[in-house]
Design a protein around this motif. Structure first.
Motif, PDB file in Angstrom:
ATOM      1  N   THR A   4       0.861  -1.167   0.000  1.00 22.95           N
ATOM      2  CA  THR A   4       0.000   0.000   0.000  1.00 22.95           C
ATOM      3  C   THR A   4       0.901   1.222   0.000  1.00 22.95           C
ATOM      4  O   THR A   4       2.097   1.117   0.302  1.00 22.95           O
ATOM      5  CB  THR A   4      -0.939   0.001   1.225  1.00 22.95           C
ATOM      6  N   ARG A   5       0.364   2.350  -0.352  1.00 28.44           N
ATOM      7  CA  ARG A   5       1.156   3.587  -0.385  1.00 28.44           C
ATOM      8  C   ARG A   5       0.580   4.577   0.608  1.00 28.44           C
ATOM      9  O   ARG A   5      -0.632   4.802   0.647  1.00 28.44           O
ATOM     10  CB  ARG A   5       1.200   4.176  -1.793  1.00 28.44           C
ATOM     11  N   VAL A   6       1.475   5.164   1.383  1.00 25.34           N
ATOM     12  CA  VAL A   6       1.081   6.124   2.407  1.00 25.34           C
ATOM     13  C   VAL A   6       1.989   7.329   2.293  1.00 25.34           C
ATOM     14  O   VAL A   6       3.206   7.229   2.492  1.00 25.34           O
ATOM     15  CB  VAL A   6       1.189   5.519   3.828  1.00 25.34           C
ATOM     16  N   GLY A   8       3.248   8.806  -0.173  1.00 23.21           N
ATOM     17  CA  GLY A   8       4.330   8.620  -1.126  1.00 23.21           C
ATOM     18  C   GLY A   8       5.240   7.454  -0.820  1.00 23.21           C
ATOM     19  O   GLY A   8       6.078   7.074  -1.649  1.00 23.21           O
ATOM     20  N   ALA A   9       5.118   6.865   0.372  1.00 22.72           N
ATOM     21  CA  ALA A   9       5.956   5.728   0.743  1.00 22.72           C
ATOM     22  C   ALA A   9       5.280   4.423   0.327  1.00 22.72           C
ATOM     23  O   ALA A   9       4.069   4.258   0.480  1.00 22.72           O
ATOM     24  CB  ALA A   9       6.217   5.717   2.244  1.00 22.72           C
ATOM     25  N   ARG A  10       6.070   3.499  -0.195  1.00 23.13           N
ATOM     26  CA  ARG A  10       5.571   2.168  -0.534  1.00 23.13           C
ATOM     27  C   ARG A  10       5.774   1.259   0.670  1.00 23.13           C
ATOM     28  O   ARG A  10       6.889   1.068   1.134  1.00 23.13           O
ATOM     29  CB  ARG A  10       6.341   1.608  -1.733  1.00 23.13           C
ATOM     30  N   ILE A  11       4.701   0.720   1.191  1.00 20.99           N
ATOM     31  CA  ILE A  11       4.759  -0.153   2.359  1.00 20.99           C
ATOM     32  C   ILE A  11       4.406  -1.572   1.919  1.00 20.99           C
ATOM     33  O   ILE A  11       3.302  -1.826   1.423  1.00 20.99           O
ATOM     34  CB  ILE A  11       3.795   0.304   3.467  1.00 20.99           C
ATOM     35  N   ARG A  12       5.326  -2.481   2.109  1.00 19.74           N
ATOM     36  CA  ARG A  12       5.125  -3.864   1.666  1.00 19.74           C
ATOM     37  C   ARG A  12       4.869  -4.783   2.858  1.00 19.74           C
ATOM     38  O   ARG A  12       5.410  -4.584   3.935  1.00 19.74           O
ATOM     39  CB  ARG A  12       6.329  -4.336   0.859  1.00 19.74           C
ATOM     40  N   ASP A  53       6.673  -4.759   6.762  1.00 20.01           N
ATOM     41  CA  ASP A  53       7.951  -4.064   6.845  1.00 20.01           C
ATOM     42  C   ASP A  53       7.671  -2.615   7.214  1.00 20.01           C
ATOM     43  O   ASP A  53       6.904  -1.920   6.519  1.00 20.01           O
ATOM     44  CB  ASP A  53       8.704  -4.104   5.506  1.00 20.01           C
ATOM     45  N   LEU A  54       8.258  -2.150   8.301  1.00 18.88           N
ATOM     46  CA  LEU A  54       8.072  -0.768   8.729  1.00 18.88           C
ATOM     47  C   LEU A  54       8.628   0.198   7.683  1.00 18.88           C
ATOM     48  O   LEU A  54       9.440  -0.184   6.840  1.00 18.88           O
ATOM     49  CB  LEU A  54       8.804  -0.547  10.056  1.00 18.88           C
ATOM     50  N   PRO A  55       8.228   1.469   7.721  1.00 13.79           N
ATOM     51  CA  PRO A  55       8.787   2.439   6.769  1.00 13.79           C
ATOM     52  C   PRO A  55      10.311   2.528   6.900  1.00 13.79           C
ATOM     53  O   PRO A  55      10.845   2.588   8.007  1.00 13.79           O
ATOM     54  CB  PRO A  55       8.116   3.757   7.185  1.00 13.79           C
ATOM     55  N   GLY A  56      10.974   2.464   5.753  1.00 11.36           N
ATOM     56  CA  GLY A  56      12.434   2.530   5.750  1.00 11.36           C
ATOM     57  C   GLY A  56      13.105   1.256   6.198  1.00 11.36           C
ATOM     58  O   GLY A  56      14.324   1.226   6.373  1.00 11.36           O
ATOM     59  N   HIS A  57      12.345   0.194   6.361  1.00 16.25           N
ATOM     60  CA  HIS A  57      12.861  -1.104   6.783  1.00 16.25           C
ATOM     61  C   HIS A  57      12.540  -2.135   5.703  1.00 16.25           C
ATOM     62  O   HIS A  57      11.486  -2.069   5.059  1.00 16.25           O
ATOM     63  CB  HIS A  57      12.215  -1.565   8.096  1.00 16.25           C
ATOM     64  N   GLY A  58      13.413  -3.114   5.526  1.00 18.80           N
ATOM     65  CA  GLY A  58      13.145  -4.181   4.583  1.00 18.80           C
ATOM     66  C   GLY A  58      12.836  -3.645   3.192  1.00 18.80           C
ATOM     67  O   GLY A  58      13.611  -2.881   2.616  1.00 18.80           O
ATOM     68  N   GLU A  59      11.657  -3.999   2.680  1.00 14.97           N
ATOM     69  CA  GLU A  59      11.274  -3.593   1.329  1.00 14.97           C
ATOM     70  C   GLU A  59      10.332  -2.399   1.305  1.00 14.97           C
ATOM     71  O   GLU A  59       9.769  -2.079   0.253  1.00 14.97           O
ATOM     72  CB  GLU A  59      10.640  -4.784   0.603  1.00 14.97           C
ATOM     73  N   SER A  60      10.130  -1.745   2.444  1.00 17.71           N
ATOM     74  CA  SER A  60       9.291  -0.544   2.500  1.00 17.71           C
ATOM     75  C   SER A  60      10.164   0.697   2.403  1.00 17.71           C
ATOM     76  O   SER A  60      11.258   0.750   2.968  1.00 17.71           O
ATOM     77  CB  SER A  60       8.475  -0.503   3.790  1.00 17.71           C
ATOM     78  N   SER A  61       9.658   1.699   1.715  1.00 23.99           N
ATOM     79  CA  SER A  61      10.439   2.923   1.533  1.00 23.99           C
ATOM     80  C   SER A  61      10.154   3.926   2.638  1.00 23.99           C
ATOM     81  O   SER A  61       9.193   3.789   3.411  1.00 23.99           O
ATOM     82  CB  SER A  61      10.136   3.548   0.168  1.00 23.99           C
ATOM     83  N   ILE A  75       0.694   4.325   9.295  1.00 28.13           N
ATOM     84  CA  ILE A  75       1.001   3.358   8.246  1.00 28.13           C
ATOM     85  C   ILE A  75       0.395   1.994   8.571  1.00 28.13           C
ATOM     86  O   ILE A  75      -0.171   1.323   7.701  1.00 28.13           O
ATOM     87  CB  ILE A  75       2.520   3.284   8.037  1.00 28.13           C
ATOM     88  N   LEU A  76       0.479   1.573   9.830  1.00 32.13           N
ATOM     89  CA  LEU A  76      -0.127   0.302  10.218  1.00 32.13           C
ATOM     90  C   LEU A  76      -1.642   0.343  10.027  1.00 32.13           C
ATOM     91  O   LEU A  76      -2.241  -0.649   9.583  1.00 32.13           O
ATOM     92  CB  LEU A  76       0.229  -0.019  11.673  1.00 32.13           C
ATOM     93  N   ARG A  77      -2.267   1.458  10.320  1.00 27.38           N
ATOM     94  CA  ARG A  77      -3.702   1.588  10.079  1.00 27.38           C
ATOM     95  C   ARG A  77      -4.011   1.493   8.591  1.00 27.38           C
ATOM     96  O   ARG A  77      -5.019   0.893   8.195  1.00 27.38           O
ATOM     97  CB  ARG A  77      -4.227   2.905  10.653  1.00 27.38           C
TER      98      ARG A  77
END
Length: 278
Positions: A4-6, A8-12, A53-61, A75-77
């Motif tokens: 999902t995108r929050v 501008g960040a891509r959250i995987r 994956d938290l923002p900036g962690h793993g595959e999330s931007s 982001i979790l919501r």
């Protein structure tokens, strides 16, 4: 894998299994969703599982130049909303518990229970507060290595050693300083997780699973709290590290399953059958 995108960040996140309530696996700071690679598959045999994956962690931007605890909760919501899950039980590692608590505050009965893994739930000792303050200084690397040494003391599990050194060790100055800042803020605001849990407007069934420290006083204090707060349960696991989810995933999954079966009432029967979206 879903995303999902929050802002501008891509959250995987992984979205596997079916059956309610949905389990939302939340890593701690400087920890990717790979920490759940052994535990989540066991849990997904009975429950739908979202592993983020938290923002900036793993595959999330990253969502921007900087972010804070409130950003992570938003982001979790967004992940919960994107998944369509009705009832969600956060399974939070370490200081990810602060975000799980905030989800309960904001979403109420949609969060019918909390599962906390290896968290400093009592009043933090001075040495811990000193360590998280040091993470915010130019000596952050020495502070991080000191924590790694503590977490790996007496540990022989290759999975645990590899995860701490390679996964957690892959995060740099910005993220570790951010972690130190946000963890410090949470303890300064609430005092301790048990105090924060007690202050919720309505009690929430909570299970704390941990393996270390061995100090019996640590367990006794939690049992004492549980005796006057029957919604709280603590169970100690026979693992050597702070990561029993890598050492004893099948046993942890069984304990989580029994807790949910006993303490969570799935009010909407459709939630039990809700499939993962394609």
């Amino acid at each position: 894998m879903a995303e999902t995108r929050v802002g501008g960040a891509r959250i995987r996140y992984d979205d596997v299994g079916q059956g309610g309530p949905t389990l939302l696996f939340i890593p701690g700071w400087c920890t990717s969703r790979a920490v759940f690679r052994k535990l989540a598959p066991w849990c997904s045999t009975l429950h739908r599982t979202l592993v983020v994956d938290l923002p900036g962690h793993g595959e999330s931007s990253l969502p921007g130049m900087d972010f804070e605890n409130a950003t992570v909760v938003d982001i979790l919501r967004s992940v919960i909303d994107a998944s369509g899950a009705r009832q969600v039980v956060p399974v939070a590692l370490s200081h990810g518990g602060w975000w799980a608590l905030e989800l309960r505050r904001q979403l109420g009965s949609r969060i019918p229970a909390l599962v906390l893994l290896d968290w400093l739930v009592l009043e933090p000792p001075p040495a811990f507060l000193q360590a998280v303050r040091a993470l915010q200084t130019p000596q952050w690397r020495q502070a991080r290595e000191g924590l790694f040494s503590l977490w790996l003391q007496g540990v022989s599990s290759p999975d645990v050693i590899r995860f701490v050194q390679e996964d957690m060790g892959s995060f740099g100055e910005d993220m570790w300083k951010r972690a130190g800042r946000e963890v410090s803020r949470a303890y300064a605001q609430y005092g301790s997780p048990l105090r924060a849990l007690s202050a919720l407007s309505s009690p929430v069934p909570t299970l704390h699973l941990y393996a270390q420290p061995e100090d019996s006083a640590w367990l006794d204090a939690q049992r004492s709290f549980a005796s006057s707060h029957p919604w709280y349960q603590v169970q100690k696991l026979p693992a050597r590290s702070h990561f029993p989810l890598l050492e004893l995933p099948e046993e942890m999954a069984a304990r989580i399953g029994r807790f949910i079966d006993a303490r969570v009432d799935v009010g909407n029967p459709l939630d039990r059958l809700a499939p993962s979206p394609s």
